[in-house]
Scaffold this motif. Sequence first.
Motif, PDB file in Angstrom:
ATOM      1  N   GLN A   1       0.814  -1.212   0.000  1.00 32.34           N
ATOM      2  CA  GLN A   1       0.000   0.000   0.000  1.00 32.34           C
ATOM      3  C   GLN A   1       0.851   1.266   0.000  1.00 32.34           C
TER       4      GLN A   1
ATOM      5  N   LEU B   1      -7.984  -3.755   5.717  1.00 26.89           N
ATOM      6  CA  LEU B   1      -8.056  -5.193   5.499  1.00 26.89           C
ATOM      7  C   LEU B   1      -8.857  -5.833   6.619  1.00 26.89           C
TER       8      LEU B   1
ATOM      9  N   ASP C   1      -7.670 -11.429   5.855  1.00 25.84           N
ATOM     10  CA  ASP C   1      -6.714 -11.058   4.808  1.00 25.84           C
ATOM     11  C   ASP C   1      -5.285 -11.175   5.325  1.00 25.84           C
TER      12      ASP C   1
ATOM     13  N   ASN D   1      -3.450  -9.089  -5.281  1.00 26.52           N
ATOM     14  CA  ASN D   1      -4.072  -8.943  -3.965  1.00 26.52           C
ATOM     15  C   ASN D   1      -4.180  -7.476  -3.564  1.00 26.52           C
TER      16      ASN D   1
ATOM     17  N   ILE E   1      -7.705  -5.521  -2.958  1.00 30.03           N
ATOM     18  CA  ILE E   1      -7.992  -4.927  -1.651  1.00 30.03           C
ATOM     19  C   ILE E   1      -8.350  -3.449  -1.780  1.00 30.03           C
ATOM     20  N   SER E   2      -7.744  -2.763  -2.733  1.00 29.26           N
ATOM     21  CA  SER E   2      -7.964  -1.325  -2.858  1.00 29.26           C
ATOM     22  C   SER E   2      -9.260  -0.967  -3.595  1.00 29.26           C
TER      23      SER E   2
ATOM     24  N   ARG F   1     -14.818  -5.012  -6.891  1.00 28.43           N
ATOM     25  CA  ARG F   1     -14.269  -6.320  -6.516  1.00 28.43           C
ATOM     26  C   ARG F   1     -15.078  -7.433  -7.174  1.00 28.43           C
TER      27      ARG F   1
END
Length: 136
Positions: free
Chosen positions: A14, A56, A60, A78, A82-83, A89
């Motif tokens: 991130q 998260l 996760d 991944n 996640i973002s 998603r």
Amino acid sequence: MNLGQAIRRLRKQQGMTLAQLAERCDSHVGNLSRIERGLARPSLELLYRLAQSLDLSLTDIFSVAERKQLDSEQVALNAAFISLIEDDRQLLLDFAEMLQRRSSRPLGDISVGKDSLPANKTGSDSCEDGSGQGSD
């Protein structure tokens, strides 16, 4: 991979520094550094705050920690997943399922019909009045 290594990997995915994560989860840089290096274990409360700070779930984090080795493409996928917002998603999951179905069929079974391509239509077929312009 241990829990600390998983936290480090997810933090770096991130683009977050240790100091930024410490500030977000109301902890100390030294404490998080020890956790990431495997010299200390986070309390359950801190683990929840870390997960929240990384956007998260605990699942996760543990799923990354349980993997023995992740390749760089999997890590990137991944992080991208996640973002995303929830609707996106689901779109990504649908697309992945479509790719799986496509890859399981022989290439000879995949075809595109000529009639479905707009470039194959003649001018008179594509305009309702034959003048070259649609009658909107």
